[in-house]
Scaffold this motif. Sequence first.
Motif, short mmCIF file in Angstrom:
data_model
loop_
_atom_site.label_atom_id
_atom_site.label_comp_id
_atom_site.label_asym_id
_atom_site.label_seq_id
_atom_site.Cartn_x
_atom_site.Cartn_y
_atom_site.Cartn_z
N LEU A 25 11.95 65.93 74.20
CA LEU A 25 12.14 65.67 75.63
C LEU A 25 13.44 66.24 76.17
O LEU A 25 13.60 66.33 77.39
CB LEU A 25 12.07 64.17 75.91
CG LEU A 25 10.68 63.55 75.77
CD1 LEU A 25 10.75 62.05 75.97
CD2 LEU A 25 9.71 64.18 76.75
N ASN A 26 14.37 66.59 75.31
CA ASN A 26 15.63 67.20 75.76
C ASN A 26 15.38 68.54 76.44
O ASN A 26 16.13 68.94 77.31
CB ASN A 26 16.59 67.39 74.59
CG ASN A 26 17.69 66.38 74.62
OD1 ASN A 26 17.87 65.65 75.58
ND2 ASN A 26 18.44 66.35 73.55
N GLU A 27 14.33 69.22 76.01
CA GLU A 27 14.03 70.53 76.57
C GLU A 27 13.56 70.41 78.02
O GLU A 27 14.01 71.15 78.88
CB GLU A 27 12.97 71.23 75.73
CG GLU A 27 13.40 71.45 74.29
CD GLU A 27 12.23 71.77 73.37
OE1 GLU A 27 11.11 71.95 73.86
OE2 GLU A 27 12.46 71.83 72.16
N LEU A 62 11.52 53.38 72.96
CA LEU A 62 12.44 54.17 73.80
C LEU A 62 12.37 53.74 75.26
O LEU A 62 13.39 53.67 75.94
CB LEU A 62 12.12 55.66 73.67
CG LEU A 62 12.40 56.30 72.31
CD1 LEU A 62 11.89 57.73 72.28
CD2 LEU A 62 13.87 56.24 71.97
N TYR A 63 11.18 53.42 75.74
CA TYR A 63 11.03 52.96 77.11
C TYR A 63 11.68 51.57 77.28
O TYR A 63 12.38 51.33 78.27
CB TYR A 63 9.55 52.91 77.48
CG TYR A 63 9.31 52.48 78.91
CD1 TYR A 63 9.47 53.37 79.96
CD2 TYR A 63 8.95 51.17 79.20
CE1 TYR A 63 9.26 52.98 81.27
CE2 TYR A 63 8.74 50.77 80.51
CZ TYR A 63 8.89 51.67 81.53
OH TYR A 63 8.70 51.27 82.83
N ALA A 64 11.47 50.70 76.31
CA ALA A 64 12.00 49.33 76.39
C ALA A 64 13.53 49.30 76.40
O ALA A 64 14.13 48.44 77.06
CB ALA A 64 11.47 48.49 75.23
N ILE A 65 14.16 50.23 75.70
CA ILE A 65 15.63 50.24 75.68
C ILE A 65 16.21 51.13 76.78
O ILE A 65 17.42 51.33 76.84
CB ILE A 65 16.18 50.63 74.29
CG1 ILE A 65 15.78 52.05 73.90
CG2 ILE A 65 15.74 49.63 73.24
CD1 ILE A 65 16.41 52.54 72.60
N GLY A 66 15.35 51.65 77.65
CA GLY A 66 15.81 52.40 78.81
C GLY A 66 16.24 53.82 78.53
O GLY A 66 17.01 54.39 79.30
N VAL A 78 16.06 59.49 80.48
CA VAL A 78 16.80 58.90 81.60
C VAL A 78 18.16 59.59 81.69
O VAL A 78 18.84 59.75 80.68
CB VAL A 78 16.96 57.37 81.40
CG1 VAL A 78 17.87 56.78 82.45
CG2 VAL A 78 15.61 56.70 81.40
N SER A 79 18.53 60.01 82.88
CA SER A 79 19.81 60.71 83.03
C SER A 79 20.96 59.78 82.66
O SER A 79 20.93 58.58 82.93
CB SER A 79 19.99 61.22 84.46
OG SER A 79 19.93 60.15 85.36
N GLY A 80 21.93 60.33 81.99
CA GLY A 80 23.07 59.56 81.51
C GLY A 80 22.88 59.04 80.11
O GLY A 80 23.77 58.43 79.54
N THR A 81 21.71 59.27 79.51
CA THR A 81 21.45 58.84 78.15
C THR A 81 22.02 59.87 77.19
O THR A 81 21.68 61.05 77.27
CB THR A 81 19.93 58.71 77.88
OG1 THR A 81 19.41 57.77 78.81
CG2 THR A 81 19.66 58.26 76.47
N PRO A 82 22.91 59.46 76.28
CA PRO A 82 23.43 60.42 75.30
C PRO A 82 22.34 60.82 74.32
O PRO A 82 21.59 59.98 73.84
CB PRO A 82 24.56 59.66 74.60
CG PRO A 82 24.26 58.22 74.84
CD PRO A 82 23.45 58.13 76.09
#
Length: 83
Positions: A25-27, A62-66, A78-82
């Motif tokens: 998903l980074n791509e 991954l969805y549950a932890i945002g 999600v933007s801002g996710t390292p």
Amino acid sequence: MILPTKYLSADRSLIVIGADILRVLNEAPRSVSEVWERVISTRNPQAAPLTYDWFLMAVTLLYAIGTIDIRNGLLAVVSGTPT
């Protein structure tokens, strides 16, 4: 199940499968089926086979932890996710 244990190898833990998903998903945002196909094709052939239900549990984690979200029918980080 989430983390590896002496009974669950690292390649079967949801956290490692989630990392594989995030790499894809980074791509760019992708559909669930496209992420599934890319994760399967990029996994180590020596790793335990990944079933679709384990893949979906990792997506759910991954969805549950945002970390990921669904935007216009596509999975996206999600933007801002390292990563």
